[in-house]
Design a protein around this motif. Structure first.
Motif, mmCIF file in Angstrom:
data_model
loop_
_atom_site.group_PDB
_atom_site.id
_atom_site.type_symbol
_atom_site.label_atom_id
_atom_site.label_comp_id
_atom_site.label_asym_id
_atom_site.label_seq_id
_atom_site.Cartn_x
_atom_site.Cartn_y
_atom_site.Cartn_z
ATOM 1 N N ASP A 117 8.106 3.068 5.915
ATOM 2 C CA ASP A 117 6.781 2.450 5.790
ATOM 3 C C ASP A 117 6.937 0.977 6.154
ATOM 4 O O ASP A 117 7.421 0.184 5.360
ATOM 5 C CB ASP A 117 6.308 2.626 4.332
ATOM 6 N N CYS A 165 5.825 10.249 5.194
ATOM 7 C CA CYS A 165 4.790 9.529 4.434
ATOM 8 C C CYS A 165 3.423 10.136 4.750
ATOM 9 O O CYS A 165 2.576 10.284 3.871
ATOM 10 C CB CYS A 165 4.762 8.063 4.817
ATOM 11 N N ALA A 168 2.989 13.225 2.871
ATOM 12 C CA ALA A 168 2.765 12.931 1.446
ATOM 13 C C ALA A 168 1.317 12.494 1.227
ATOM 14 O O ALA A 168 0.642 12.981 0.315
ATOM 15 C CB ALA A 168 3.723 11.844 0.984
ATOM 16 N N LEU A 169 0.830 11.602 2.087
ATOM 17 C CA LEU A 169 -0.546 11.095 1.910
ATOM 18 C C LEU A 169 -1.576 12.199 2.116
ATOM 19 O O LEU A 169 -2.633 12.204 1.487
ATOM 20 C CB LEU A 169 -0.814 9.947 2.883
ATOM 21 N N MET A 172 -2.724 13.989 -0.898
ATOM 22 C CA MET A 172 -3.547 13.294 -1.895
ATOM 23 C C MET A 172 -4.990 13.363 -1.436
ATOM 24 O O MET A 172 -5.430 12.573 -0.627
ATOM 25 C CB MET A 172 -3.059 11.844 -2.023
ATOM 26 N N MET A 182 -2.215 3.790 -2.668
ATOM 27 C CA MET A 182 -1.545 5.058 -2.345
ATOM 28 C C MET A 182 -0.261 4.817 -1.563
ATOM 29 O O MET A 182 0.739 5.491 -1.768
ATOM 30 C CB MET A 182 -2.461 5.936 -1.505
ATOM 31 N N TRP A 185 2.209 4.034 -4.034
ATOM 32 C CA TRP A 185 2.514 5.154 -4.919
ATOM 33 C C TRP A 185 3.522 6.114 -4.290
ATOM 34 O O TRP A 185 4.401 6.626 -4.975
ATOM 35 C CB TRP A 185 1.214 5.885 -5.270
ATOM 36 N N ILE A 186 3.395 6.368 -2.976
ATOM 37 C CA ILE A 186 4.303 7.358 -2.373
ATOM 38 C C ILE A 186 5.741 6.861 -2.321
ATOM 39 O O ILE A 186 6.666 7.663 -2.266
ATOM 40 C CB ILE A 186 3.857 7.788 -0.953
ATOM 41 N N TYR A 188 9.154 5.563 -0.875
ATOM 42 C CA TYR A 188 9.963 5.570 0.357
ATOM 43 C C TYR A 188 10.411 4.161 0.738
ATOM 44 O O TYR A 188 10.040 3.172 0.100
ATOM 45 C CB TYR A 188 9.238 6.244 1.527
#
Ligand code: UDP
Ligand code: MG
Length: 317
Positions: A117, A165, A168-169, A172, A182, A185-186, A188
């Motif tokens: 990220d 990522c 993962a997003l 949500m 967010m 929150w994830i 990485y």
């Protein structure tokens, strides 16, 4: 060859798009070792945005687009972009060139070094009023205090995300989204890159203070229930004061053997406590509203067209 998807939410951006396309074309030809996908999410624009995008796609097959059935807001446009992007990594960018595309090679460099990220942090905010700068600073402070996840200050949505990522997003699916928290929150491996935020090239900002306040409230309440604790914090001293005052009034009556003369004080107290109650009900209502919205379980957005094909809404995205 690795594929990079650049996701661009666009709402009434006909004036910015020609500049944007020109800058992106330059960028893409300077990065020959990568395949590119430029994914526009047309968020129900009322101007010529969509026909411009279609025009670009005809000339250039690296351009894709998702065309919403109406305006759903930037946060929703972003998740739609994640759903449709095909790249090994994605980069979010605004259509108004406030995020300079020239920074992308640097973002990609860190991605190649193994960061998941890579986010761009603003050095300065050219062309923004001091009020906007100030409110945004206060907002970060408050959000940081109330939530447990670290929030990156002065960071917009301009960032590169690795495929994992993105996946993962995409899990949500809440409807009141605050991407900023967010991303934190994830977790990485994160990397910060500094840049100067330019003023918008053309057109008007789509934000107004109501939208910003809404976003700020969503950001806080979607990540923490600590506002609910205000009720505890406020009520404990309130009841203590009430108790002390009650003892005082009774004692005074006994000592001076007079009747209570305190109707004004009582009126004040009634006003005060009904004020407290209204505040607390407001907070409870906020969370009830959230439960209501999430429990409806609606799709986050509806797509009119994807790359020229009508979307029939028959499969889950
Ligand atoms: N945007 C969107 N839907 C909206 C509002 C904005 O997709 O309802 C897009 C807009 O086209 C731009 C980005 O979100 O690409 C940022 O918007 P803007 O520049 O107006 O916000 P600011 O930079 O002033 O925060
Ligand atoms: Mg902007």
């Amino acid at each position: 060859m690795k594929k990079i998807s650049i996701i661009i939410p666009a709402y009434n951006e006909e004036e910015s798009l020609p500049h944007l396309y020109e800058r992106l074309e330059k960028l893409m030809s300077s990065m020959e070792n990568y395949e590119f996908e430029i994914l526009f999410v047309n968020d129900g624009s009322k101007d010529n945005t969509i026909s411009l995008i279609k025009e670009y796609r005809e000339k250039d097959n690296r351009i894709s687009y998702v065309d919403f059935s109406r305006n759903f807001g930037k946060e929703i446009a972003m998740i739609a972009g994640l759903d449709y992007a095909k790249g090994d990594c994605v980069i979010f960018m605004d259509a108004d060139l406030q995020d300079p595309p020239e920074l992308i090679p640097e973002l990609v460099k860190y991605w190649e070094e193994g960061y998941d990220d890579v986010y761009a942090k603003r050095n300065s905010r050219k062309g923004e009023t001091w009020l906007k700068k100030f409110t945004s600073k206060m907002y970060y402070r408050v959000l940081q205090h109330l939530t447990n996840v670290p929030i990156q200050e002065d960071t917009g949505d301009f960032r590169l995300l690795d495929r994992r990522c993105v996946n993962a997003l995409r899990k949500m699916r809440e409807s009141q989204r605050c991407s900023k928290s967010m991303f934190s929150w994830i977790g990485y491996k994160k990397k910060e890159v500094l840049y100067d935020r330019d003023p918008r090239v053309a057109g008007q900002t789509k934000w107004n203070y109501k939208k910003l306040v809404d976003l700020a409230i969503d950001g806080i309440t979607s990540f923490t229930t600590s506002p609910l604790r205000i009720s505890t914090y406020v009520s404990i001293p309130t009841f203590m004061i009430l108790f002390i005052y009650f003892i005082y009034v009774i004692a005074k009556c006994i000592v001076t053997s007079t009747a209570i003369q305190a109707y004004q004080a009582i009126i004040l107290l009634i006003l005060f406590f009904s004020g407290v109650q209204i505040l607390l009900f407001g907070i409870i209502g906020e969370y009830l509203g959230r439960i209501f919205n999430e429990s409806k379980n609606r799709p986050l957005y509806l797509v009119n067209e994807y790359n020229g094909e009508k979307e029939m809404n028959d499969e889950d995205k």
